[in-house]
Design an enzyme around this catalytic site. Sequence first.
Site, PDB file in Angstrom:
ATOM      1  N   CYS A   2       4.394   7.370  15.733  1.00 20.59           N
ATOM      2  CA  CYS A   2       5.212   7.724  16.902  1.00 20.59           C
ATOM      3  C   CYS A   2       6.623   7.155  16.795  1.00 20.59           C
ATOM      4  O   CYS A   2       6.837   6.118  16.181  1.00 20.59           O
ATOM      5  CB  CYS A   2       4.586   7.159  18.169  1.00 20.59           C
ATOM      6  N   ARG A  27       9.038   9.683  10.076  1.00 25.75           N
ATOM      7  CA  ARG A  27       7.894   8.821  10.384  1.00 25.75           C
ATOM      8  C   ARG A  27       6.587   9.603  10.460  1.00 25.75           C
ATOM      9  O   ARG A  27       5.522   9.022  10.361  1.00 25.75           O
ATOM     10  CB  ARG A  27       8.124   8.125  11.735  1.00 25.75           C
ATOM     11  N   TRP A  75       2.388  10.712  17.108  1.00 21.04           N
ATOM     12  CA  TRP A  75       1.427  10.804  16.004  1.00 21.04           C
ATOM     13  C   TRP A  75       0.074  10.506  16.622  1.00 21.04           C
ATOM     14  O   TRP A  75      -0.203   9.379  17.049  1.00 21.04           O
ATOM     15  CB  TRP A  75       1.786   9.764  14.944  1.00 21.04           C
ATOM     16  N   ASN A 101       4.300   3.862  21.898  1.00 22.24           N
ATOM     17  CA  ASN A 101       3.918   3.832  20.491  1.00 22.24           C
ATOM     18  C   ASN A 101       2.925   2.687  20.338  1.00 22.24           C
ATOM     19  O   ASN A 101       3.219   1.573  20.739  1.00 22.24           O
ATOM     20  CB  ASN A 101       5.180   3.592  19.643  1.00 22.24           C
ATOM     21  N   GLY A 102       1.746   2.959  19.811  1.00 22.96           N
ATOM     22  CA  GLY A 102       0.744   1.903  19.656  1.00 22.96           C
ATOM     23  C   GLY A 102      -0.599   2.349  20.188  1.00 22.96           C
ATOM     24  O   GLY A 102      -0.810   3.536  20.449  1.00 22.96           O
ATOM     25  N   GLU A 487      -3.709   8.970 -13.833  1.00 23.08           N
ATOM     26  CA  GLU A 487      -2.740   8.816 -12.741  1.00 23.08           C
ATOM     27  C   GLU A 487      -1.742   7.703 -13.096  1.00 23.08           C
ATOM     28  O   GLU A 487      -0.538   7.833 -12.852  1.00 23.08           O
ATOM     29  CB  GLU A 487      -3.474   8.521 -11.424  1.00 23.08           C
ATOM     30  N   LYS A 491       2.336   8.187 -13.386  1.00 22.53           N
ATOM     31  CA  LYS A 491       3.318   7.370 -12.663  1.00 22.53           C
ATOM     32  C   LYS A 491       4.393   6.877 -13.626  1.00 22.53           C
ATOM     33  O   LYS A 491       5.580   6.898 -13.322  1.00 22.53           O
ATOM     34  CB  LYS A 491       2.656   6.160 -11.973  1.00 22.53           C
ATOM     35  N   GLU A 494       6.710   9.801 -14.923  1.00 22.73           N
ATOM     36  CA  GLU A 494       7.568  10.384 -13.885  1.00 22.73           C
ATOM     37  C   GLU A 494       8.841   9.584 -13.644  1.00 22.73           C
ATOM     38  O   GLU A 494       9.901  10.166 -13.467  1.00 22.73           O
ATOM     39  CB  GLU A 494       6.816  10.414 -12.540  1.00 22.73           C
ATOM     40  N   HIS A 510     -11.777  10.559 -31.179  1.00 24.10           N
ATOM     41  CA  HIS A 510     -11.756  11.974 -31.547  1.00 24.10           C
ATOM     42  C   HIS A 510     -10.339  12.474 -31.824  1.00 24.10           C
ATOM     43  O   HIS A 510     -10.097  13.673 -31.840  1.00 24.10           O
ATOM     44  CB  HIS A 510     -12.422  12.813 -30.448  1.00 24.10           C
ATOM     45  N   LYS A 609       9.841  16.534  -4.278  1.00 22.90           N
ATOM     46  CA  LYS A 609       8.711  16.001  -3.512  1.00 22.90           C
ATOM     47  C   LYS A 609       7.739  17.102  -3.112  1.00 22.90           C
ATOM     48  O   LYS A 609       6.529  16.918  -3.113  1.00 22.90           O
ATOM     49  CB  LYS A 609       9.245  15.282  -2.266  1.00 22.90           C
TER      50      LYS A 609
HETATM   51  C1  F6R Z   1       3.145  12.866  -8.688  1.00 22.02           C
HETATM   52  C2  F6R Z   1       3.447  13.836  -7.665  1.00 22.02           C
HETATM   53  C3  F6R Z   1       3.150  15.258  -7.966  1.00 22.02           C
HETATM   54  C4  F6R Z   1       2.387  15.859  -6.797  1.00 22.02           C
HETATM   55  C5  F6R Z   1       2.183  17.362  -7.022  1.00 22.02           C
HETATM   56  C6  F6R Z   1       1.343  17.967  -5.913  1.00 22.02           C
HETATM   57  O1  F6R Z   1       3.537  11.588  -8.325  1.00 22.02           O
HETATM   58  O2  F6R Z   1       3.909  13.523  -6.628  1.00 22.02           O
HETATM   59  O3  F6R Z   1       2.425  15.369  -9.136  1.00 22.02           O
HETATM   60  O4  F6R Z   1       1.164  15.192  -6.686  1.00 22.02           O
HETATM   61  O5  F6R Z   1       3.419  17.999  -7.048  1.00 22.02           O
HETATM   62  O6  F6R Z   1       1.980  17.839  -4.694  1.00 22.02           O
HETATM   63  P1  F6R Z   1       1.182  17.934  -3.351  1.00 22.02           P
HETATM   64  O7  F6R Z   1       0.204  16.814  -3.313  1.00 22.02           O
HETATM   65  O8  F6R Z   1       2.223  17.826  -2.282  1.00 22.02           O
HETATM   66  O9  F6R Z   1       0.494  19.265  -3.340  1.00 22.02           O
END
Ligand code: F6R
Length: 614
Positions: A2, A27, A75, A101-102, A487, A491, A494, A510, A609
């Site tokens: 919120c 947020r 939220w 909020n809370g 994963e 990270k 990227e 292999h 993103k």
């Molecule tokens: C990795 C990353 C991307 C997303 C991918 C899927 O750190 O952020 O690999 O995971 O683009 O995105 P979403 O989860 O938004 O469908």
Amino acid sequence: MCGIVGYIGKQEAYPILVKGLHRLEYRGYDSSGIALLNTAADLNIYKSKGRVADLETYCQGKDISGTIGIAHTRWATHGEPNHANAHPHYSQSEHIALIHNGIIENYVVLKESLKQKGYTFQSDTDTEVLVQLIEYIKTSDNVDISKAVQLALKQVIGAYAIALVEKGNPDLIIAARKSSPLVVGIGEDAFFLASDASPIIEYTKKVIYLDDEEIAIIHRNEQLKIISLGNIEKTPQITQLEMSLGALEKGGYAHFMLKEIFEQPRTLRDCMRGRINIDNNHIVLSGILDNKEKFLNARRILILACGTSWHAGLIGEYLFEEFCRIPVEVEYSSEFRYRHPVIYPDDVVIAISQSGETADTLAAIELAKKAGAFVYGICNVVGSSIPRNTDSGSYTHVGPEIGVASTKAFTAQVLVLIMMALCIGREKKTIPEKRFLQILSELDNIPNKIETILGLNDKIEDLSKIFTYAQNFIYLGRGYSYPVAIEGALKLKEISYIHAEGYPAAEMKHGPIALIDNEMPVVVIATNSTTYDKTISNIQEIKARKGRILAIVNKSDTKVRQMADYTIEIPETEECLDPLLSIIPLQLLSYHIAVKKGGDVDMPRNLAKSVTVE
Ligand code: F6R
């Protein structure tokens, strides 16, 4: 979460409040609302489910005049996101409007007592209980509004940041906080109020951060007055804002990514809140329970996702097979949609996405729906396209993830999958009750164990210095740790632009083992598991070829630490919960290596993103 905005001054409040709501959008929220007091002493409340833009549309043609007002992004905690539950909430007489909020933990008791006194409620929220309580005290004790707020808050157990305005009192906003942030901005002939400084910073740099159990009495023509719940008057401590808007949003962390890594104990608690009840030994995922038959009769579970969300899906495969005995396939959405896939009407499809907007996953969902499959979404962004296009689902509730490299969204996706598998397995009776209870109880410990790992940040930063030379990395794991390995590798590549590969440890021989030499860093997740001894054999194979081993181990480990060049020790947990812990040092390692290499950690090159193109 919120967001609160307030304004009292000489300008029209509405545009300032709406702009403030937009600033707080990061947020995360599901509805918004505004209360304005105009010169005719009317108290107008406008609310809307959805985005702030929906509220603006709703307000078109309405009386939005007034130089005092409060506004809110909600939220949902108590009650679903809808118009009735959105803030502000009126008191019974509609003379007081309150935003909050809370969470008020004792709201049920307070509500019952108010009901017995004849109060009626329009919403499911704890907030409406508070505004009714304030009005009840004001009337029954015959006190002014600030005293009524003080007396009411003394009865409240829980967390709150609140702001209220009162009809017939167009020169006053009252605000208070306990465990939820609230900032008062001191402008020229104006006061501002907000959950953080981002809506305030463009008007004034002079702010006062309210402390817990403080009440701010913000009067148009007077000095700001702050009193404690215990009625002690406080001297307002003015702070000069020096940070930029962007830095404020990072909450003092150097990068959003670091902030988001450190948020994980809280985000996982948020994700479990209202879903896991340790005292009653229950997991309540309404999306599952409302569609129980679909899951119980599923011929197969198909998990569709991209990137990090796909890695979470791989962990889901292990979980559903172990606890629900349902065959699982995990597919890249982009491959699935173009592969003429075989989809059965009794398949359950789980689509995982942080943003809820990933184009390939959306298209794959459409394909599954056309074939008659039931589609369940696991998403973070409330109201995004995937939740709107799936039959049911669960939100991860981690708030906005701004750093491009996904961290807190990943752990919450894994957590939702864990809760789903436990919930379905219990309904199907494919998980022994004793095992269910063991895992449930251990889930409660996970946030604290993550706190412990975050305490290793300095050590991991030191370790990162050793590896900045590397051009390549290999990450290894087996079982539940295999998806963590890939994963971890993602990270690193990227944000540091170092080439990294994740492999199931046994696959090394292999082919990839040809890459090992004394320059190659190999990160191995070697925590306690059913394949611990097998992993040791794989480590020996690397060691024999002089690879530089960084191992993630548990305290009780005696064997791996003798072979590894470096170790990071993390707390022990249930094997199926281990990914929630073992990914944390890998997130920190990639973050620190990237920072040392001077990369743009939050916005790495070529990445976005939300991937809305295929
Ligand atoms: C990795 C990353 C991307 C997303 C991918 C899927 O750190 O952020 O690999 O995971 O683009 O995105 P979403 O989860 O938004 O469908």
